[in-house]
Design an enzyme around this catalytic site. Structure first.
Site, PDB file in Angstrom:
ATOM      1  N   TYR A 143      56.206  52.457  43.804  1.00  0.00           N
ATOM      2  CA  TYR A 143      55.841  53.411  43.930  1.00  0.00           C
ATOM      3  C   TYR A 143      54.808  53.733  44.283  1.00  0.00           C
ATOM      4  O   TYR A 143      54.724  54.688  45.122  1.00  0.00           O
ATOM      5  CB  TYR A 143      56.709  53.853  42.438  1.00  0.00           C
ATOM      6  N   LYS A 147      53.136  55.508  47.581  1.00  0.00           N
ATOM      7  CA  LYS A 147      52.073  56.868  47.680  1.00  0.00           C
ATOM      8  C   LYS A 147      50.560  56.359  48.098  1.00  0.00           C
ATOM      9  O   LYS A 147      50.463  57.397  49.073  1.00  0.00           O
ATOM     10  CB  LYS A 147      52.601  57.328  46.221  1.00  0.00           C
TER      11      LYS A 147
END
Length: 232
Positions: A143, A147
């Site tokens: 994750y 990002k």
């Protein structure tokens, strides 16, 4: 009538964005795996296996067919999702791949749409995350990588030569969005520090309407204290 393309228009944040823009008399095109009945038009993403190039080409072509030569005023990517896991986790690689598909692939396709179908000085907004600004993310490696890649994409697209005419590209970086799923997962949290979806939608509407209200290439951290949200 101004127009906006919302990638992820059937999710919690995306649905709120669609509703907000519709209430202000914008034409809305939603892109997602299912139809948003509040949108004027929908591009339904196939869940069949396929490459990023194949999926992106189909979506971009479908958007172009709906616009029929008319340029959009804003392209907003609200797609994404959270997956945890460190390098030893059982589902580490699967979760990392899912994070990349949900955040990076959708942002790249949104950028491709903007390069072809966004007006000069139109708004392109991508969704990043605060933890990816703060160094490593050992408990959610995939994750955090995804990002961080979105943050880099914002910086690149904002520069001359990015392929977007007179770019006005921003990243929105919430810490925790106030969604039903998050409340269910964290029932004892301080909800007054979570960012309401309506606040995000209203901010994007403001930026899409007034070119002078946001800075090209900036990553805006969304901070909510005592149920009041500001962009920093």
């Amino acid at each position: 009538m101004p127009s906006v393309i919302v990638y992820g228009g059937r999710g919690a944040l995306g649905s709120t964005i669609v509703k907000q823009f519709k209430q202000c008399a914008w034409k809305v095109v939603s892109i997602d795996f299912s139809i948003n009945p509040e949108a004027d038009d929908n591009v339904v993403v196939s869940d069949a296996p396929g490459s990023l190039a194949e999926q992106g080409a189909r979506i971009t072509q479908d958007v172009g067919d709906l616009l029929n030569g008319i340029k959009a005023d804003a392209v907003l990517c609200a797609a994404g999702g959270w997956q945890g896991g460190n390098a030893a986790s059982k589902n580490f690689l699967r979760n990392a791949n899912m994070s990349l598909r949900q955040s990076v692939d959708t942002s790249l396709i949104a950028a491709n749409i903007a390069a072809r179908h966004l007006k000069p000085q139109g708004l392109l907004a991508l969704t990043g995350a605060v933890p990816a600004l703060q160094g490593g993310t050992p408990g959610m490696i995939g994750y955090g990588m995804a990002k961080a890649a979105v943050h880099h994409l914002v910086a690149s697209l904002a520069m001359e030569g990015s392929g977007i005419d007179s770019p006005r590209v921003v990243g929105i970086l919430p810490t925790t969005l106030d969604t039903p799923a998050n409340r269910s997962a964290m029932p004892d949290a301080d909800f007054s520090a979570w960012t309401p979806l309506d606040d995000v939608a209203e901010l994007l509407l403001k930026w899409a309407t007034d070119q002078s209200t946001c800075q090209n290439g900036r990553l805006y951290t969304l901070v909510t204290q005592d149920s009041v949200t500001r962009a920093e």
